[in-house]
Write an enzyme that holds these catalytic residues in place. Structure first.
Site, PDB file in Angstrom:
ATOM      1  N   ARG A 210     -10.250 -58.548 -13.641  1.00 49.60           N
ATOM      2  CA  ARG A 210      -9.624 -59.067 -12.402  1.00 49.60           C
ATOM      3  C   ARG A 210      -8.098 -59.107 -12.460  1.00 49.60           C
ATOM      4  O   ARG A 210      -7.460 -59.847 -11.733  1.00 49.60           O
ATOM      5  CB  ARG A 210     -10.175 -60.437 -12.042  1.00 49.60           C
ATOM      6  CG  ARG A 210     -11.677 -60.400 -11.839  1.00 49.60           C
ATOM      7  CD  ARG A 210     -12.182 -61.579 -11.067  1.00 49.60           C
ATOM      8  NE  ARG A 210     -13.606 -61.466 -10.905  1.00 49.60           N
ATOM      9  CZ  ARG A 210     -14.504 -61.895 -11.807  1.00 49.60           C
ATOM     10  NH1 ARG A 210     -14.091 -62.476 -12.916  1.00 49.60           N
ATOM     11  NH2 ARG A 210     -15.776 -61.742 -11.590  1.00 49.60           N
TER      12      ARG A 210
ATOM     13  N   LYS B 292       2.434 -49.714  -5.772  1.00 45.61           N
ATOM     14  CA  LYS B 292       1.343 -48.921  -5.186  1.00 45.61           C
ATOM     15  C   LYS B 292       0.601 -48.261  -6.335  1.00 45.61           C
ATOM     16  O   LYS B 292       1.188 -47.513  -7.118  1.00 45.61           O
ATOM     17  CB  LYS B 292       1.890 -47.845  -4.266  1.00 45.61           C
ATOM     18  CG  LYS B 292       2.046 -48.282  -2.839  1.00 45.61           C
ATOM     19  CD  LYS B 292       2.282 -47.079  -1.934  1.00 45.61           C
ATOM     20  CE  LYS B 292       2.552 -47.518  -0.524  1.00 45.61           C
ATOM     21  NZ  LYS B 292       2.908 -46.390   0.351  1.00 45.61           N
TER      22      LYS B 292
ATOM     23  N   GLU C 174      12.154 -36.750  -3.589  1.00 41.40           N
ATOM     24  CA  GLU C 174      12.067 -38.184  -3.236  1.00 41.40           C
ATOM     25  C   GLU C 174      13.475 -38.776  -3.103  1.00 41.40           C
ATOM     26  O   GLU C 174      13.716 -39.646  -2.264  1.00 41.40           O
ATOM     27  CB  GLU C 174      11.258 -38.954  -4.284  1.00 41.40           C
ATOM     28  CG  GLU C 174       9.780 -38.567  -4.384  1.00 41.40           C
ATOM     29  CD  GLU C 174       8.885 -39.159  -3.273  1.00 41.40           C
ATOM     30  OE1 GLU C 174       9.394 -39.824  -2.361  1.00 41.40           O
ATOM     31  OE2 GLU C 174       7.659 -38.910  -3.331  1.00 41.40           O
TER      32      GLU C 174
ATOM     33  N   LYS D 249      14.790 -48.931  -2.754  1.00 44.19           N
ATOM     34  CA  LYS D 249      13.354 -49.230  -2.747  1.00 44.19           C
ATOM     35  C   LYS D 249      13.110 -50.732  -2.912  1.00 44.19           C
ATOM     36  O   LYS D 249      12.256 -51.312  -2.228  1.00 44.19           O
ATOM     37  CB  LYS D 249      12.634 -48.441  -3.844  1.00 44.19           C
ATOM     38  CG  LYS D 249      11.136 -48.687  -3.793  1.00 44.19           C
ATOM     39  CD  LYS D 249      10.297 -47.490  -4.059  1.00 44.19           C
ATOM     40  CE  LYS D 249       8.836 -47.781  -3.770  1.00 44.19           C
ATOM     41  NZ  LYS D 249       7.938 -46.745  -4.201  1.00 44.19           N
TER      42      LYS D 249
ATOM     43  N   GLU E  88       3.369 -52.864   3.146  1.00 47.15           N
ATOM     44  CA  GLU E  88       3.439 -51.763   4.111  1.00 47.15           C
ATOM     45  C   GLU E  88       2.849 -52.115   5.474  1.00 47.15           C
ATOM     46  O   GLU E  88       1.981 -51.424   6.005  1.00 47.15           O
ATOM     47  CB  GLU E  88       2.777 -50.506   3.527  1.00 47.15           C
ATOM     48  CG  GLU E  88       3.220 -49.243   4.278  1.00 47.15           C
ATOM     49  CD  GLU E  88       2.794 -47.950   3.603  1.00 47.15           C
ATOM     50  OE1 GLU E  88       3.065 -47.773   2.411  1.00 47.15           O
ATOM     51  OE2 GLU E  88       2.193 -47.128   4.296  1.00 47.15           O
TER      52      GLU E  88
ATOM     53  N   ARG F 136       8.042 -50.502   5.192  1.00 46.77           N
ATOM     54  CA  ARG F 136       7.759 -49.710   3.984  1.00 46.77           C
ATOM     55  C   ARG F 136       7.190 -48.343   4.338  1.00 46.77           C
ATOM     56  O   ARG F 136       7.347 -47.384   3.581  1.00 46.77           O
ATOM     57  CB  ARG F 136       6.811 -50.469   3.050  1.00 46.77           C
ATOM     58  CG  ARG F 136       6.558 -49.712   1.757  1.00 46.77           C
ATOM     59  CD  ARG F 136       5.859 -50.542   0.709  1.00 46.77           C
ATOM     60  NE  ARG F 136       5.701 -49.760  -0.501  1.00 46.77           N
ATOM     61  CZ  ARG F 136       5.289 -50.257  -1.654  1.00 46.77           C
ATOM     62  NH1 ARG F 136       5.002 -51.532  -1.753  1.00 46.77           N
ATOM     63  NH2 ARG F 136       5.172 -49.478  -2.708  1.00 46.77           N
TER      64      ARG F 136
ATOM     65  N   ASN G  12       7.188 -43.087   3.635  1.00 41.53           N
ATOM     66  CA  ASN G  12       6.225 -41.980   3.721  1.00 41.53           C
ATOM     67  C   ASN G  12       6.803 -40.754   4.419  1.00 41.53           C
ATOM     68  O   ASN G  12       6.066 -39.814   4.727  1.00 41.53           O
ATOM     69  CB  ASN G  12       4.954 -42.432   4.438  1.00 41.53           C
ATOM     70  CG  ASN G  12       4.233 -43.515   3.666  1.00 41.53           C
ATOM     71  OD1 ASN G  12       4.212 -43.486   2.442  1.00 41.53           O
ATOM     72  ND2 ASN G  12       3.672 -44.486   4.366  1.00 41.53           N
TER      73      ASN G  12
ATOM     74  N   HIS H 243       5.399 -37.349   3.755  1.00 40.94           N
ATOM     75  CA  HIS H 243       4.154 -37.482   2.999  1.00 40.94           C
ATOM     76  C   HIS H 243       2.907 -37.137   3.816  1.00 40.94           C
ATOM     77  O   HIS H 243       1.898 -36.721   3.250  1.00 40.94           O
ATOM     78  CB  HIS H 243       4.031 -38.894   2.413  1.00 40.94           C
ATOM     79  CG  HIS H 243       4.945 -39.106   1.230  1.00 40.94           C
ATOM     80  ND1 HIS H 243       6.315 -38.976   1.320  1.00 40.94           N
ATOM     81  CD2 HIS H 243       4.692 -39.417  -0.068  1.00 40.94           C
ATOM     82  CE1 HIS H 243       6.852 -39.206   0.128  1.00 40.94           C
ATOM     83  NE2 HIS H 243       5.888 -39.479  -0.730  1.00 40.94           N
TER      84      HIS H 243
ATOM     85  N   HIS I  47       0.913 -34.633   1.813  1.00 42.73           N
ATOM     86  CA  HIS I  47      -0.425 -34.922   1.277  1.00 42.73           C
ATOM     87  C   HIS I  47      -1.434 -33.881   1.760  1.00 42.73           C
ATOM     88  O   HIS I  47      -2.368 -33.530   1.035  1.00 42.73           O
ATOM     89  CB  HIS I  47      -0.891 -36.318   1.719  1.00 42.73           C
ATOM     90  CG  HIS I  47      -0.258 -37.420   0.902  1.00 42.73           C
ATOM     91  ND1 HIS I  47      -0.471 -38.749   1.166  1.00 42.73           N
ATOM     92  CD2 HIS I  47       0.564 -37.390  -0.173  1.00 42.73           C
ATOM     93  CE1 HIS I  47       0.206 -39.478   0.293  1.00 42.73           C
ATOM     94  NE2 HIS I  47       0.840 -38.679  -0.523  1.00 42.73           N
TER      95      HIS I  47
ATOM     96  N   HIS J 261       3.798 -33.014  -6.377  1.00 43.61           N
ATOM     97  CA  HIS J 261       3.929 -33.915  -5.239  1.00 43.61           C
ATOM     98  C   HIS J 261       5.297 -33.736  -4.545  1.00 43.61           C
ATOM     99  O   HIS J 261       5.384 -33.620  -3.318  1.00 43.61           O
ATOM    100  CB  HIS J 261       3.752 -35.360  -5.725  1.00 43.61           C
ATOM    101  CG  HIS J 261       3.952 -36.389  -4.675  1.00 43.61           C
ATOM    102  ND1 HIS J 261       3.163 -36.486  -3.549  1.00 43.61           N
ATOM    103  CD2 HIS J 261       4.891 -37.372  -4.554  1.00 43.61           C
ATOM    104  CE1 HIS J 261       3.586 -37.479  -2.796  1.00 43.61           C
ATOM    105  NE2 HIS J 261       4.634 -38.034  -3.382  1.00 43.61           N
TER     106      HIS J 261
HETATM  107  N1  GLY Z   1       5.991 -44.136  -2.473  1.00 48.76           N
HETATM  108  C1  GLY Z   1       6.103 -44.870  -1.300  1.00 48.76           C
HETATM  109  C2  GLY Z   1       5.931 -46.344  -1.476  1.00 48.76           C
HETATM  110  O1  GLY Z   1       5.983 -46.828  -2.579  1.00 48.76           O
HETATM  111  O2  GLY Z   1       5.783 -47.041  -0.514  1.00 48.76           O
END
Ligand code: GLY
Length: 365
Positions: free
Chosen positions: A121, A143, A185, A227, A237, A241, A245, A248, A252, A265
């Protein structure tokens, strides 16, 4: 010369330590005491490069160390691989007070974070990112995820690390392709939030590729600061946040369609940024001059600007509809509106998206 940035989150705050030669001095881990145990999760290449140094430092602290070596690459970012970590933790009698250390790039960080969030947990978790991409983005903000055959990062959690240790010396052993992927990025941050930083990148790309120390510290700490600010404002998010993306949604789709790991990526995100910019152009949100600057900067970093030739609109849309950025079956994309500013655009039409994808397919630049 180094920098420390504090990330403030709901459950705990944690530092990002950025400097060169961080494996040559005691690790800044005050929460690890003599007799504690850690599990280092890494891959074969990173194990050969850094395991000895790190394990010596931890041994000097009197910490019990086990390690697990995972197969390398995005295609192994699966639940099966997470289970390898669980098995090793259980076989080596790691209890709830253990600490997992992710030593590697984004794939290792994402899998280890997910394992840490669910083993007994939740246990403590240290990020030691070794690629440029993981140093500026994936190791920060909590994330964690693994992929499913039907979609990238579909199984995961928000789970913050206790510390992020960014040893810039790791960049000396990084391939140029991996370095370029990280630049995607970095460019993303500048397009989203900071016009001056974008101009700085235009003028300092060569210094970055030549691993100039001051330029690396400035650039990487700039991204970490940007960040950290977003995480503080919107950890889960719910809103802001999602700006991170940018590129992305389309990126993706490329990674999922080609099979995980064919494109890096960052390479997929680079094309995603171009298609997002063309989407903005179609909506009259972004001027041509800014698009040209964005494309030129990506090209200067040896990044792809056109999607795979065998992918058409249908391929992209199939994956876009499975993506987490979908809300009530409406497609949401992040669109740059000028260099240094972007918006969350809800309910964009398939027609506009298709137009941007086709323009990307056909353009000669
Ligand atoms: N890589 C995008 C985020 O961490 O929100």
């Amino acid at each position: 010369m180094g920098k420390t940035i504090l990330v403030l989150t709901k459950k705990h705050n944690y530092p990002i330590i950025i400097d060169f030669n961080l494996f040559d001095t005691p690790l800044p881990l005050p929460f690890l005491k003599k007799g504690d145990s850690v599990m280092i999760v890494t891959n074969q290449i990173i194990f050969s490069l850094y395991f000895k140094k790190i394990s010596t430092l931890l041994n000097n602290m009197g910490v019990r160390i086990n390690h697990v070596i995972l197969p390398d690459g995005e295609k192994y970012k699966t639940l099966i691989t997470v289970n390898i970590i669980f098995t090793s933790l259980l076989q080596n009698l790691h209890s709830r007070d253990t600490t997992l250390i992710a030593l590697g790039g984004g794939v290792i960080g994402d899998i280890t974070g997910f394992a840490a969030s669910s083993y007994q947990r939740g246990v403590k978790f240290i990020q030691i990112p070794t690629t440029l991409l993981s140093q500026v983005d994936s190791s920060i903000g909590g994330k964690t995820a693994v992929n499913h055959i039907l979609g990238k990062n579909m199984i995961g959690s928000f789970y913050q690390p206790n510390i992020v240790i960014i040893n810039l010396s790791c960049l000396y052993t990084l391939s140029k392709r991996e370095f370029s992927a990280g630049m995607a990025e970095i460019i993303k941050y500048s397009i989203l939030f900071d016009k001056k930083f974008f101009s700085w990148l235009e003028n300092n790309i060569n210094k970055l590729f030549n691993l100039d120390k001051n330029s690396l510290i400035y650039c990487i700490s700039k991204c970490c600061n940007l960040k950290a600010k977003i995480i503080y404002e919107d950890e889960y998010e719910q809103n802001k946040r999602s700006l991170l993306n940018l590129g992305h949604t389309y990126g993706h789709a490329i990674e999922s369609e080609l099979g995980y790991g064919k494109w890096l990526h960052g390479e997929a995100v680079s094309v995603g940024i171009v298609i997002a910019s063309l989407t903005s152009k179609k909506l009259n949100l972004l001027n041509n001059q800014d698009i040209i600057r964005i494309i030129n900067l990506l090209k200067k970093c040896y990044l792809p600007i056109k999607g795979p030739i065998n992918m058409n609109t249908k391929h992209y849309l199939k994956h876009i509809y499975r993506d987490k950025k979908i809300n009530k079956n409406k497609i949401r994309v992040i669109l740059p509106i000028k260099i240094g500013k972007a918006i969350i655009y809800n309910n964009i039409s398939e027609k506009i998206i298709s137009h941007a994808i086709n323009e990307n397919k056909n353009f000669i630049f």
